[in-house]
Design a protein around this motif. Structure first.
Motif, mmCIF file in Angstrom:
data_model
loop_
_atom_site.group_PDB
_atom_site.id
_atom_site.type_symbol
_atom_site.label_atom_id
_atom_site.label_comp_id
_atom_site.label_asym_id
_atom_site.label_seq_id
_atom_site.Cartn_x
_atom_site.Cartn_y
_atom_site.Cartn_z
ATOM 1 N N LEU A 179 0.823 -1.206 0.000
ATOM 2 C CA LEU A 179 0.000 0.000 0.000
ATOM 3 C C LEU A 179 0.864 1.266 0.000
ATOM 4 C CD1 LEU A 179 -2.869 1.171 0.236
ATOM 5 C CD2 LEU A 179 -2.551 1.161 2.709
ATOM 6 N N VAL A 180 1.905 1.283 0.798
ATOM 7 C CA VAL A 180 2.798 2.445 0.849
ATOM 8 C C VAL A 180 3.512 2.622 -0.486
ATOM 9 C CG1 VAL A 180 4.926 3.322 1.904
ATOM 10 C CG2 VAL A 180 3.090 2.442 3.346
ATOM 11 N N ALA A 223 3.043 5.888 -2.898
ATOM 12 C CA ALA A 223 4.220 6.688 -3.227
ATOM 13 C C ALA A 223 4.369 6.869 -4.733
ATOM 14 C CB ALA A 223 5.475 6.031 -2.649
ATOM 15 N N ALA A 224 3.878 5.924 -5.514
ATOM 16 C CA ALA A 224 3.976 6.037 -6.971
ATOM 17 C C ALA A 224 3.107 7.171 -7.499
ATOM 18 C CB ALA A 224 3.566 4.722 -7.624
ATOM 19 N N PHE A 225 2.014 7.477 -6.818
ATOM 20 C CA PHE A 225 1.097 8.515 -7.276
ATOM 21 C C PHE A 225 1.258 9.832 -6.522
ATOM 22 C CE2 PHE A 225 -1.066 4.572 -8.469
ATOM 23 C CZ PHE A 225 -1.219 4.818 -9.810
#
Length: 99
Positions: free
Chosen positions: A19-20, A24-26
């Motif tokens: 989830l993290v 972080a990708a977005f």
């Protein structure tokens, strides 16, 4: 702890890491980070504006008959103006209401 609680804890930690990583990708970039030279900021194939496109697509006068064609002269005698636009020397009178 039991084997089941370790398994559940591992699943929770793994799910939290995934989830993290996906969040972080977005996430938007911070102000201190500069763009790399490889990032494309411009369109690959620039589109023409409508007037330029229409100008390029208009028919060309390539034949001699097109190049030497004279403009059409329209007879103005065919255009008759209506009677209400005739100029008169009589004094102006109020318009009558149609009933």
């Amino acid at each position: 702890r039991t084997h089941s609680s370790h398994h559940t804890t591992m699943k929770t930690v793994l799910l939290l890491l995934v989830l993290v990583a996906s969040v972080a990708a977005f996430a938007p970039q911070t102000l201190g980070v500069s763009f790399s030279q490889s990032s494309a900021l411009y369109a690959k194939h620039v589109q023409k504006k409508a007037a330029k496109w229409a100008k390029d697509k208009r028919p060309r006068k390539s034949r001699l008959s097109d190049i030497n064609r004279k403009p059409v002269v329209y007879e103005l005698t065919s255009i008759t103006k209506p009677a209400e636009y005739d100029i008169s020397d009589a004094p102006a009178s109020p318009a009558k209401k149609a009933e």
